[in-house]
Design a protein around this motif. Structure first.
Motif, PDB file in Angstrom:
ATOM      1  N   SER A  56       0.895  -1.360   0.045  1.00 26.06           N
ATOM      2  CA  SER A  56       0.087  -0.245   0.170  1.00 26.06           C
ATOM      3  C   SER A  56       0.740   1.150  -0.055  1.00 26.06           C
ATOM      4  O   SER A  56       0.390   2.437  -0.545  1.00 26.06           O
ATOM      5  CB  SER A  56      -0.775   0.128   1.168  1.00 26.06           C
ATOM      6  N   GLY A  57       2.025   1.135   0.543  1.00 25.04           N
ATOM      7  CA  GLY A  57       2.791   2.324   0.627  1.00 25.04           C
ATOM      8  C   GLY A  57       2.857   2.980   1.971  1.00 25.04           C
ATOM      9  O   GLY A  57       3.755   3.841   2.285  1.00 25.04           O
ATOM     10  N   PHE A  58       2.186   2.270   3.033  1.00 24.38           N
ATOM     11  CA  PHE A  58       2.326   3.056   4.324  1.00 24.38           C
ATOM     12  C   PHE A  58       3.451   2.771   5.005  1.00 24.38           C
ATOM     13  O   PHE A  58       3.941   3.285   6.076  1.00 24.38           O
ATOM     14  CB  PHE A  58       1.021   2.385   4.952  1.00 24.38           C
ATOM     15  N   LEU A  59       4.309   1.557   4.372  1.00 26.36           N
ATOM     16  CA  LEU A  59       5.593   1.260   4.894  1.00 26.36           C
ATOM     17  C   LEU A  59       6.636   0.850   3.723  1.00 26.36           C
ATOM     18  O   LEU A  59       6.290   0.721   2.587  1.00 26.36           O
ATOM     19  CB  LEU A  59       5.575  -0.212   5.771  1.00 26.36           C
ATOM     20  N   LYS A  60       7.787   1.488   4.148  1.00 28.44           N
ATOM     21  CA  LYS A  60       8.835   1.264   2.891  1.00 28.44           C
ATOM     22  C   LYS A  60       9.718   0.089   3.361  1.00 28.44           C
ATOM     23  O   LYS A  60      10.199   0.181   4.621  1.00 28.44           O
ATOM     24  CB  LYS A  60       9.540   2.546   2.808  1.00 28.44           C
ATOM     25  N   PRO A  61       9.902  -0.768   2.491  1.00 20.40           N
ATOM     26  CA  PRO A  61      10.777  -1.892   2.886  1.00 20.40           C
ATOM     27  C   PRO A  61      12.415  -1.130   3.144  1.00 20.40           C
ATOM     28  O   PRO A  61      12.787  -0.489   2.470  1.00 20.40           O
ATOM     29  CB  PRO A  61      10.792  -2.743   1.577  1.00 20.40           C
ATOM     30  N   ASP A  62      13.140  -2.000   3.977  1.00 23.37           N
ATOM     31  CA  ASP A  62      14.488  -1.548   4.219  1.00 23.37           C
ATOM     32  C   ASP A  62      15.387  -2.162   2.776  1.00 23.37           C
ATOM     33  O   ASP A  62      16.258  -1.695   2.716  1.00 23.37           O
ATOM     34  CB  ASP A  62      15.012  -2.245   5.521  1.00 23.37           C
ATOM     35  N   GLU A  63      14.692  -3.430   2.309  1.00 22.35           N
ATOM     36  CA  GLU A  63      15.387  -3.847   1.342  1.00 22.35           C
ATOM     37  C   GLU A  63      14.226  -4.441   0.260  1.00 22.35           C
ATOM     38  O   GLU A  63      13.447  -4.796   0.909  1.00 22.35           O
ATOM     39  CB  GLU A  63      16.206  -5.118   1.478  1.00 22.35           C
ATOM     40  N   GLY A  64      14.640  -4.605  -0.917  1.00 26.12           N
ATOM     41  CA  GLY A  64      13.832  -5.130  -1.807  1.00 26.12           C
ATOM     42  C   GLY A  64      13.024  -4.133  -2.708  1.00 26.12           C
ATOM     43  O   GLY A  64      13.199  -3.113  -2.448  1.00 26.12           O
ATOM     44  N   GLN A  65      12.219  -4.780  -3.456  1.00 20.26           N
ATOM     45  CA  GLN A  65      11.316  -4.176  -4.509  1.00 20.26           C
ATOM     46  C   GLN A  65       9.872  -4.474  -4.604  1.00 20.26           C
ATOM     47  O   GLN A  65       9.596  -5.557  -4.207  1.00 20.26           O
ATOM     48  CB  GLN A  65      12.134  -4.173  -5.811  1.00 20.26           C
ATOM     49  N   VAL A  66       9.072  -3.448  -4.574  1.00 21.00           N
ATOM     50  CA  VAL A  66       7.703  -3.627  -5.130  1.00 21.00           C
ATOM     51  C   VAL A  66       7.289  -3.066  -6.524  1.00 21.00           C
ATOM     52  O   VAL A  66       7.446  -1.613  -6.682  1.00 21.00           O
ATOM     53  CB  VAL A  66       6.654  -2.883  -4.062  1.00 21.00           C
ATOM     54  N   LEU A  67       6.940  -3.834  -7.240  1.00 19.23           N
ATOM     55  CA  LEU A  67       6.456  -3.471  -8.745  1.00 19.23           C
ATOM     56  C   LEU A  67       5.014  -3.561  -8.798  1.00 19.23           C
ATOM     57  O   LEU A  67       4.431  -4.453  -8.384  1.00 19.23           O
ATOM     58  CB  LEU A  67       7.303  -4.271  -9.725  1.00 19.23           C
ATOM     59  N   MET A  68       4.422  -2.693  -9.685  1.00 17.95           N
ATOM     60  CA  MET A  68       3.082  -2.721 -10.128  1.00 17.95           C
ATOM     61  C   MET A  68       2.999  -2.654 -11.630  1.00 17.95           C
ATOM     62  O   MET A  68       3.713  -1.571 -12.185  1.00 17.95           O
ATOM     63  CB  MET A  68       2.238  -1.580  -9.352  1.00 17.95           C
ATOM     64  N   ALA A  75       8.978   4.344  -4.101  1.00 16.76           N
ATOM     65  CA  ALA A  75       8.839   5.842  -3.767  1.00 16.76           C
ATOM     66  C   ALA A  75       7.567   6.302  -4.204  1.00 16.76           C
ATOM     67  O   ALA A  75       7.469   7.649  -3.789  1.00 16.76           O
ATOM     68  CB  ALA A  75      10.075   6.447  -4.616  1.00 16.76           C
ATOM     69  N   VAL A  76       6.517   5.837  -4.505  1.00 19.61           N
ATOM     70  CA  VAL A  76       5.199   6.366  -5.076  1.00 19.61           C
ATOM     71  C   VAL A  76       4.377   6.555  -3.656  1.00 19.61           C
ATOM     72  O   VAL A  76       4.534   5.456  -2.868  1.00 19.61           O
ATOM     73  CB  VAL A  76       4.580   5.507  -5.833  1.00 19.61           C
ATOM     74  N   PRO A  77       3.720   7.686  -3.083  1.00 14.71           N
ATOM     75  CA  PRO A  77       3.113   7.827  -2.034  1.00 14.71           C
ATOM     76  C   PRO A  77       1.982   6.957  -2.162  1.00 14.71           C
ATOM     77  O   PRO A  77       1.198   6.726  -3.266  1.00 14.71           O
ATOM     78  CB  PRO A  77       2.811   9.442  -1.983  1.00 14.71           C
ATOM     79  N   PRO A  78       1.356   6.464  -1.029  1.00 15.83           N
ATOM     80  CA  PRO A  78       0.187   5.627  -0.943  1.00 15.83           C
ATOM     81  C   PRO A  78      -0.962   6.332  -1.888  1.00 15.83           C
ATOM     82  O   PRO A  78      -1.702   5.398  -2.868  1.00 15.83           O
ATOM     83  CB  PRO A  78      -0.276   5.502   0.454  1.00 15.83           C
ATOM     84  N   HIS A  79      -1.265   7.603  -1.815  1.00 14.70           N
ATOM     85  CA  HIS A  79      -2.466   8.061  -2.764  1.00 14.70           C
ATOM     86  C   HIS A  79      -2.392   8.072  -4.115  1.00 14.70           C
ATOM     87  O   HIS A  79      -3.240   8.473  -4.795  1.00 14.70           O
ATOM     88  CB  HIS A  79      -2.883   9.341  -2.031  1.00 14.70           C
ATOM     89  N   ASP A  82      -2.903   3.960  -7.075  1.00 14.32           N
ATOM     90  CA  ASP A  82      -4.005   3.352  -7.615  1.00 14.32           C
ATOM     91  C   ASP A  82      -4.598   2.175  -6.757  1.00 14.32           C
ATOM     92  O   ASP A  82      -4.997   1.170  -7.267  1.00 14.32           O
ATOM     93  CB  ASP A  82      -4.233   3.071  -8.902  1.00 14.32           C
ATOM     94  N   ILE A  83      -4.522   2.251  -5.555  1.00 15.43           N
ATOM     95  CA  ILE A  83      -4.797   1.058  -4.409  1.00 15.43           C
ATOM     96  C   ILE A  83      -5.774   1.301  -3.453  1.00 15.43           C
ATOM     97  O   ILE A  83      -5.646   2.312  -2.825  1.00 15.43           O
ATOM     98  CB  ILE A  83      -3.483   0.524  -4.111  1.00 15.43           C
ATOM     99  N   GLY A  84      -6.781   0.618  -3.475  1.00 14.90           N
ATOM    100  CA  GLY A  84      -7.966   0.889  -2.305  1.00 14.90           C
ATOM    101  C   GLY A  84      -7.436  -0.067  -1.194  1.00 14.90           C
ATOM    102  O   GLY A  84      -6.932  -1.068  -1.121  1.00 14.90           O
ATOM    103  N   MET A  85      -7.882   0.324   0.215  1.00 17.50           N
ATOM    104  CA  MET A  85      -7.780  -0.358   1.172  1.00 17.50           C
ATOM    105  C   MET A  85      -8.998  -0.346   2.207  1.00 17.50           C
ATOM    106  O   MET A  85      -9.518   0.589   2.555  1.00 17.50           O
ATOM    107  CB  MET A  85      -6.631   0.698   2.029  1.00 17.50           C
ATOM    108  N   VAL A  86      -9.124  -1.458   2.483  1.00 19.05           N
ATOM    109  CA  VAL A  86     -10.240  -1.826   3.840  1.00 19.05           C
ATOM    110  C   VAL A  86      -9.571  -2.165   5.010  1.00 19.05           C
ATOM    111  O   VAL A  86      -8.934  -3.405   4.991  1.00 19.05           O
ATOM    112  CB  VAL A  86     -11.302  -2.955   3.081  1.00 19.05           C
ATOM    113  N   PHE A  87      -9.987  -1.644   6.066  1.00 23.77           N
ATOM    114  CA  PHE A  87      -9.617  -2.042   7.484  1.00 23.77           C
ATOM    115  C   PHE A  87     -10.408  -2.792   8.337  1.00 23.77           C
ATOM    116  O   PHE A  87     -11.471  -2.657   7.958  1.00 23.77           O
ATOM    117  CB  PHE A  87      -8.900  -0.980   8.014  1.00 23.77           C
ATOM    118  N   GLN A  88      -9.868  -3.482   9.227  1.00 22.54           N
ATOM    119  CA  GLN A  88     -10.783  -4.238  10.106  1.00 22.54           C
ATOM    120  C   GLN A  88     -11.565  -3.310  11.197  1.00 22.54           C
ATOM    121  O   GLN A  88     -12.889  -3.414  11.154  1.00 22.54           O
ATOM    122  CB  GLN A  88      -9.978  -5.157  11.223  1.00 22.54           C
ATOM    123  N   SER A  89     -11.050  -2.138  11.336  1.00 23.36           N
ATOM    124  CA  SER A  89     -11.836  -0.931  12.077  1.00 23.36           C
ATOM    125  C   SER A  89     -12.953  -0.364  11.288  1.00 23.36           C
ATOM    126  O   SER A  89     -13.496   0.561  12.264  1.00 23.36           O
ATOM    127  CB  SER A  89     -10.732  -0.265  12.743  1.00 23.36           C
TER     128      SER A  89
END
Length: 380
Positions: A56-68, A75-79, A82-89
């Motif tokens: 989601s982008g709320f955390l940045k990994p210390d190592e490794g890559q996330v590809l979409m 480095a792309v901010p969460p907003h 183009d990702i939706g998020m549903v929380f338990q709360s």
């Protein structure tokens, strides 16, 4: 996977995340094809939510890559992902109406009013809440509030939807209903769903594939059938259903069908084609529904048969569970359909029997507690 695929692919490459020097993710790699429903399954603290928050982008990994869709997005901010998020709360705004809650992401994106109203209405209809837009969250049930959260996450038409244990606060019957609703919505929209849970039933019902997490790593990825029938480790076997676990030492030529597992007070035939070499320690896993309990002097031959006595018989509606205290000094559990009357009763001398090829033998990594331990992911 949905035939109406509009989702984005996600690739995780060698993710590492540390908190105060402790690894929450350990070299996590996972491919999520566009339009797939993938569940991240595991106990608390296993790394599944950390993985979701990294996507989601709320955390940045210390190592490794996330590809979409093949492009790196660390480095792309969460907003902007183009990702939706549903929380338990649920995280609904209590002072806003249902419609206003659902419209919030569109207002942030400055969507014109006419289009906004049309998309809010369509999103509420999708989740079965059309006609409720004027209510406030306090006027809704827990299940309806969760549907509002889902509508809000979908209203801006993301290509990926992330869900972090969204049904955890609901009762069993409502969870079962919403599981089928989530599966229907996924099929209709064709976007990529990534779902986090510790509930094995949710994972089995909804997922195209399941990634089983343990201690910050992925133990195995596969379909529900793959993981249940062909677990790669004892941890996976235990987390996907109940298991009778029998440790011992492997002997014989396993691939030729002559392999044996020698325990302290038993000697068992192992399934054909098992990968363990003679002399290695292994554990045999037998699912309760694959283990039959028959009277001690029943006719027939059984490749694996251990004598004992019925400890208790538990009626559970459509099934019966039988606990058998074996002469070998431990208890095993059998599960059978509850239609016909059981042929054995508590206190009866019996044989616990099974076909070796209806069991799995796995390397012994010291995960089991006791010989014959009955383990599994029970509701918690």
């Amino acid at each position: 996977m949905s035939e109406n695929t509009r989702g984005a692919s996600i690739e995780l490459r060698n993710l590492v995340k540390r908190y105060n020097g402790l690894a929450a993710l350990r070299d996590v790699s996972l491919d999520l094809p566009a339009g797939e429903f993938v569940t991240l399954l595991g106990p608390s603290g296993s790394g599944k939510t950390t993985t979701l928050n990294t996507i989601s982008g709320f955390l940045k990994p210390d190592e490794g890559q996330v590809l979409m869709n093949g492009h790196r997005i660390e480095a792309v901010p969460p907003h902007k992902r183009d990702i939706g998020m549903v929380f338990q709360s649920y995280a609904l705004f209590p002072h806003m109406t249902v419609s206003a809650n659902v419209a919030f992401p569109l207002k942030r994106r400055k969507v014109p009013k006419a289009e906004l109203r049309e998309r809010v209405g369509r999103s509420l209809e999708l989740v079965g809440l059309d006609g409720m837009g004027g209510r406030h969250p306090r006027e809704l049930s827990g299940g309806q509030q969760q549907r509002v959260a889902l509508a809000r996450a979908l209203v801006f038409e993301p290509s990926v939807l992330l869900m972090d244990e969204p049904l955890g606060a609901l009762d069993r019957r409502l969870r079962a209903t919403l599981q089928l609703e989530f599966k229907r919505i996924h099929r209709e929209l064709g976007i990529t769903f990534v779902y986090v849970t510790h509930d094995q039933d949710e994972a089995l019902v909804m997922s195209d594939r399941i990634a089983v997490f343990n201690n910050g790593s992925i133990e195995q990825v596969g379909t529900a059938e793959d993981l249940y029938e062909r677990p790669a480790s004892l941890f996976v076997a235990e987390f996907l259903g109940d298991s009778n676990v029998l440790p011992g030492v492997v002997d014989g030529v396993v691939g030729a069908g002559t392999g044996r597992l020698h325990g302290d007070r038993y000697d068992l035939a192992v399934p054909d084609g098992s990968p363990l070499a003679p002399g290695s320690r292994g554990v045999m896993v037998v699912r309760p529904e694959r283990l039959a309990v028959v009277p001690e002097h029943a006719n027939g031959t059984h490749a694996n048969a251990l004598p004992g006595r019925v400890k208790q018989l538990i009626y559970m509606g459509g099934i019966r569970r039988l606990e058998v205290e074996l002469d070998a000094g431990f208890t095993v559990v059998s599960q059978e359909q509850a239609g016909a009357e059981s042929t054995v009763r508590p206190g009866d001398a019996v044989l616990a029997t099974w076909d070796p090829n209806q069991s799995v033998i796995l390397p012994d990594r010291g995960e089991h507690a006791l010989a014959g331990a009955v383990t599994g992911s029970l509701d918690d």
